[in-house]
Every structure is written in structure tokens, then in C-alpha cells.
Design a protein around this motif. Structure first.
Motif, short mmCIF file in Angstrom:
data_model
loop_
_atom_site.label_atom_id
_atom_site.label_comp_id
_atom_site.label_asym_id
_atom_site.label_seq_id
_atom_site.Cartn_x
_atom_site.Cartn_y
_atom_site.Cartn_z
N LYS A 1 -11.94 4.89 7.25
CA LYS A 1 -11.86 5.08 5.81
C LYS A 1 -11.16 3.89 5.18
O LYS A 1 -10.61 3.04 5.87
CB LYS A 1 -11.07 6.35 5.46
CG LYS A 1 -11.58 7.62 6.07
CD LYS A 1 -10.87 8.85 5.56
CE LYS A 1 -9.37 8.74 5.50
NZ LYS A 1 -8.70 9.96 5.06
N PHE A 2 -11.18 3.85 3.87
CA PHE A 2 -10.39 2.87 3.15
C PHE A 2 -9.88 3.50 1.87
O PHE A 2 -10.41 4.51 1.40
CB PHE A 2 -11.20 1.60 2.83
CG PHE A 2 -12.25 1.80 1.78
CD1 PHE A 2 -11.94 1.69 0.43
CD2 PHE A 2 -13.56 2.08 2.12
CE1 PHE A 2 -12.91 1.88 -0.55
CE2 PHE A 2 -14.53 2.28 1.15
CZ PHE A 2 -14.20 2.17 -0.18
N SER A 3 -8.85 2.90 1.33
CA SER A 3 -8.39 3.26 -0.01
C SER A 3 -8.19 1.95 -0.76
O SER A 3 -8.16 0.88 -0.16
CB SER A 3 -7.09 4.06 0.05
OG SER A 3 -6.08 3.32 0.69
N LEU A 4 -8.09 2.04 -2.05
CA LEU A 4 -7.86 0.84 -2.85
C LEU A 4 -6.38 0.49 -2.82
O LEU A 4 -5.53 1.37 -2.93
CB LEU A 4 -8.30 1.07 -4.30
CG LEU A 4 -9.78 1.32 -4.54
CD1 LEU A 4 -10.03 1.60 -6.02
CD2 LEU A 4 -10.61 0.14 -4.09
N SER A 5 -6.10 -0.79 -2.68
CA SER A 5 -4.73 -1.25 -2.81
C SER A 5 -4.36 -1.17 -4.30
O SER A 5 -5.21 -0.88 -5.15
CB SER A 5 -4.63 -2.71 -2.33
OG SER A 5 -5.36 -3.56 -3.20
N GLY A 6 -3.13 -1.46 -4.63
CA GLY A 6 -2.74 -1.49 -6.04
C GLY A 6 -3.57 -2.49 -6.83
O GLY A 6 -4.04 -2.19 -7.94
N GLU A 7 -3.80 -3.65 -6.24
CA GLU A 7 -4.62 -4.67 -6.89
C GLU A 7 -6.07 -4.22 -6.99
O GLU A 7 -6.75 -4.47 -7.98
CB GLU A 7 -4.53 -6.00 -6.13
CG GLU A 7 -3.17 -6.66 -6.19
CD GLU A 7 -2.18 -6.10 -5.16
OE1 GLU A 7 -2.57 -5.23 -4.33
OE2 GLU A 7 -1.01 -6.52 -5.20
N GLY A 8 -6.54 -3.53 -5.94
CA GLY A 8 -7.91 -2.99 -5.96
C GLY A 8 -8.08 -1.94 -7.05
O GLY A 8 -9.10 -1.90 -7.73
N GLN A 9 -7.08 -1.10 -7.23
CA GLN A 9 -7.13 -0.09 -8.29
C GLN A 9 -7.17 -0.74 -9.66
O GLN A 9 -7.93 -0.32 -10.54
CB GLN A 9 -5.93 0.86 -8.19
CG GLN A 9 -5.99 1.76 -6.99
CD GLN A 9 -4.72 2.59 -6.82
OE1 GLN A 9 -3.78 2.50 -7.60
NE2 GLN A 9 -4.70 3.40 -5.78
#
Length: 90
Positions: free
Chosen positions: A58-66
Motif C-alpha cells: 500500500k501507499f499513503s500520501l506524504s505531507g507534501e503529497g497531500q
């Protein structure tokens, strides 16, 4: 200014974030999973930021990705509306 290929990279990133899956983003865009992964890696190099945090399958968005997602999502939706309104075949 962004080139067309970079716009595709942005779309792949937004679609992966919306769908929560690189595989589903690839299917939606009719490209390979590798193409989506490479596009996101290219954006990470371009921005100098990690956009995804990988965890097993899986992955999640980093703060920068968000942040990037929140800025891009409405812009790409608008571009899609313009494309459908003015450039879609009748």
C-alpha cells in the motif's frame, strides 16, 4: 511551463491518490503500472519531495503529497471539464 507529458504525470499522481492504488490508476489511464510508478518518481525528482509513503503493498500520501494533491485535484478537474466542453467530438 508544463509539457503535455508532465500533465499526464500529474494526472497519474492525482488518480493514484484518489483511487488509493497505482494499479487502478494505471488501468483507468490505460497505461502500465510501471508507467504510473515512473511518472510519480519523476514528479518526486522534479519537486525534490517524497510524495508517497510506501508500506508493504500500500501507499499513503506524504505531507507534501497531500498538499500537491489538494492543489492539483481541482485544477485537473477543471481542465477535464474544458476538454470535454471544447475538444470532445460531437
Amino acid at each position: 511551463m508544463l509539457e503535455r507529458s508532465n500533465l499526464a504525470h500529474l494526472k497519474y499522481f492525482v488518480d493514484a491518490a484518489k483511487l488509493g492504488s497505482i494499479t487502478k490508476a494505471a488501468q483507468q489511464n490505460r497505461v502500465s503500472q510501471s508507467a504510473v510508478s515512473q511518472a510519480i518518481a519523476s514528479l518526486e525528482r522534479l519537486t525534490g519531495q517524497a510524495l508517497l509513503v510506501h508500506q508493504r503493498n500500500k501507499f499513503s500520501l506524504s505531507g507534501e503529497g497531500q498538499l500537491l494533491f489538494s492543489l492539483l485535484h481541482p485544477v485537473l478537474d477543471r481542465l477535464q471539464s474544458v476538454e470535454h466542453t471544447f475538444f470532445s467530438p460531437d
